[in-house]
Design a protein around this motif. Structure first.
Motif, PDB file in Angstrom:
ATOM      1  N   ASP A   1       1.992   1.772  -3.488  1.00  0.00           N
ATOM      2  CA  ASP A   1       0.875   2.162  -4.345  1.00  0.00           C
ATOM      3  C   ASP A   1       0.559   3.650  -4.166  1.00  0.00           C
ATOM      4  O   ASP A   1       0.364   4.379  -5.149  1.00  0.00           O
ATOM      5  CB  ASP A   1      -0.348   1.307  -4.015  1.00  0.00           C
ATOM      6  N   MET A   2       0.520   4.117  -2.922  1.00  0.00           N
ATOM      7  CA  MET A   2       0.259   5.526  -2.677  1.00  0.00           C
ATOM      8  C   MET A   2       1.372   6.397  -3.244  1.00  0.00           C
ATOM      9  O   MET A   2       1.113   7.448  -3.842  1.00  0.00           O
ATOM     10  CB  MET A   2       0.096   5.784  -1.172  1.00  0.00           C
TER      11      MET A   2
ATOM     12  N   HIS B   1       0.819  -1.209   0.000  1.00  0.00           N
ATOM     13  CA  HIS B   1       0.000   0.000   0.000  1.00  0.00           C
ATOM     14  C   HIS B   1       0.858   1.267   0.000  1.00  0.00           C
ATOM     15  O   HIS B   1       0.512   2.250  -0.678  1.00  0.00           O
ATOM     16  CB  HIS B   1      -0.946  -0.002   1.197  1.00  0.00           C
TER      17      HIS B   1
ATOM     18  N   SER C   1      -5.410   1.998  -5.180  1.00  0.00           N
ATOM     19  CA  SER C   1      -5.698   2.429  -6.548  1.00  0.00           C
ATOM     20  C   SER C   1      -6.485   1.375  -7.314  1.00  0.00           C
ATOM     21  O   SER C   1      -7.142   1.687  -8.305  1.00  0.00           O
ATOM     22  CB  SER C   1      -4.395   2.751  -7.288  1.00  0.00           C
ATOM     23  N   ASP C   2      -6.442   0.114  -6.847  1.00  0.00           N
ATOM     24  CA  ASP C   2      -7.214  -0.964  -7.465  1.00  0.00           C
ATOM     25  C   ASP C   2      -8.551  -1.191  -6.760  1.00  0.00           C
ATOM     26  O   ASP C   2      -9.250  -2.166  -7.034  1.00  0.00           O
ATOM     27  CB  ASP C   2      -6.401  -2.260  -7.466  1.00  0.00           C
TER      28      ASP C   2
ATOM     29  N   TYR D   1      -1.417   9.478  -4.042  1.00  0.00           N
ATOM     30  CA  TYR D   1      -2.670   9.657  -3.320  1.00  0.00           C
ATOM     31  C   TYR D   1      -2.468   9.223  -1.877  1.00  0.00           C
ATOM     32  O   TYR D   1      -1.443   8.633  -1.530  1.00  0.00           O
ATOM     33  CB  TYR D   1      -3.812   8.850  -3.961  1.00  0.00           C
TER      34      TYR D   1
ATOM     35  N   HIS E   1       1.192   6.416  -7.172  1.00  0.00           N
ATOM     36  CA  HIS E   1       0.020   7.057  -7.765  1.00  0.00           C
ATOM     37  C   HIS E   1      -0.341   8.385  -7.095  1.00  0.00           C
ATOM     38  O   HIS E   1      -1.374   8.980  -7.410  1.00  0.00           O
ATOM     39  CB  HIS E   1      -1.183   6.104  -7.707  1.00  0.00           C
TER      40      HIS E   1
END
Length: 278
Positions: free
Chosen positions: A188-189, A185, A200-201, A194, A192
């Protein structure tokens, strides 16, 4: 002995080169005096600022009308927090007084560590910053242990999380599957750009913990952004009621932790996962 034309030319070049550096040093000295003595509503004793070439370049770009964000990118400077000051027509003998009276908060911000200055005539541009210095990825295991230590120190004492009181809770232990879910996670943050518990998925914390191979009865997740030290991340979670509730929940037995820096190198994302195995 008479100076040769070449020697006189070299002397002039050296003096011209030193002049702006002396002015810059005077301005930095004035700022550091304000940091030492304090000003209305702000205490003194702050760490002195160090002038850097990159922040000097930021200040120069500001003088050209560039925005602070663009100026930092152009200079290749990464900051966790910044402030700018512009002065016009202020004699050098009055720098300290004007800074203390008009720019007190920026001059004495305790988080700032570096400064850059650019002077053109009677106009001065100043950039002050806390440099962005994320922990090295190679120290990830050590940082996870540090967050675990700080979390268990917090759990060892009864406390209020918002309106809810919690008794002291048993210590947690690290779990590799929870670490993997946290790392997924955080990356991913960071990738992307955020900040949310929903991936995001579209995944939830429970989804990510499940696909990391953790068989659970209860799970939770804390997030933080911007902090560059584990101590600051845990302190932020303790101060936030909902994060504090996760941290103090007595039913949690294990913990995971990971952080990731976004590709632009201007932010850091922390994920702390909690679980109770089946």
């Amino acid at each position: 002995m008479t100076d040769s034309p070449l020697l006189r030319h070299l002397l002039v070049v050296i003096l011209l080169a030193l002049a702006p550096l002396t002015a810059s040093a005077d301005i930095v000295s004035s700022i550091n005096k304000v940091r030492a003595h304090g000003c209305p509503g702000r205490r003194g004793g702050q760490v002195f600022l160090r002038e850097t070439r990159q922040l000097d370049a930021v200040a120069q770009q500001l003088a050209r009308g560039m925005s602070l964000d663009r100026a930092q990118k152009a200079a290749g400077y990464r900051a966790a927090s910044t402030a700018t000051v512009e002065m016009s027509g202020v004699p050098e003998s009055d720098f300290e007084r004007v800074l203390a009276q008009r720019f007190c908060a920026a001059a004495t911000e305790p988080e700032f560590r570096e400064v850059g200055v650019y002077q053109r005539g009677s106009n001065v541009w100043i950039a002050l910053a806390q440099p962005f210095t994320p922990p090295p990825i190679r120290d990830a295991a050590e940082i996870s242990r540090r967050v675990l230590e700080l979390t268990n120190e917090a759990r060892a004492h009864a406390r209020r999380c918002g309106w809810t009181s919690y008794a002291a809770a048993p210590p947690l232990k690290l779990n590799s599957a929870l670490d993997r879910a946290a790392l997924e996670h955080s990356r991913d943050m960071a990738d992307h750009n955020y900040f949310d518990h929903t991936g995001s998925d579209g995944s939830s914390p429970a989804d990510r913990i499940t696909r990391a191979g953790y068989k659970w009865r209860m799970v939770g997740e804390n997030l933080a952004s911007g902090m560059t030290a584990p101590e600051d991340a845990v302190a932020g979670w303790i101060k936030s009621p909902h994060h504090c509730e996760n941290l103090m929940t007595p039913g949690f037995k294990e913990m995971g932790l990971a952080f990731a820096v976004n590709p632009s190198g201007t932010d850091i994302y922390w994920t702390q996962t909690f679980g109770t195995p089946r």
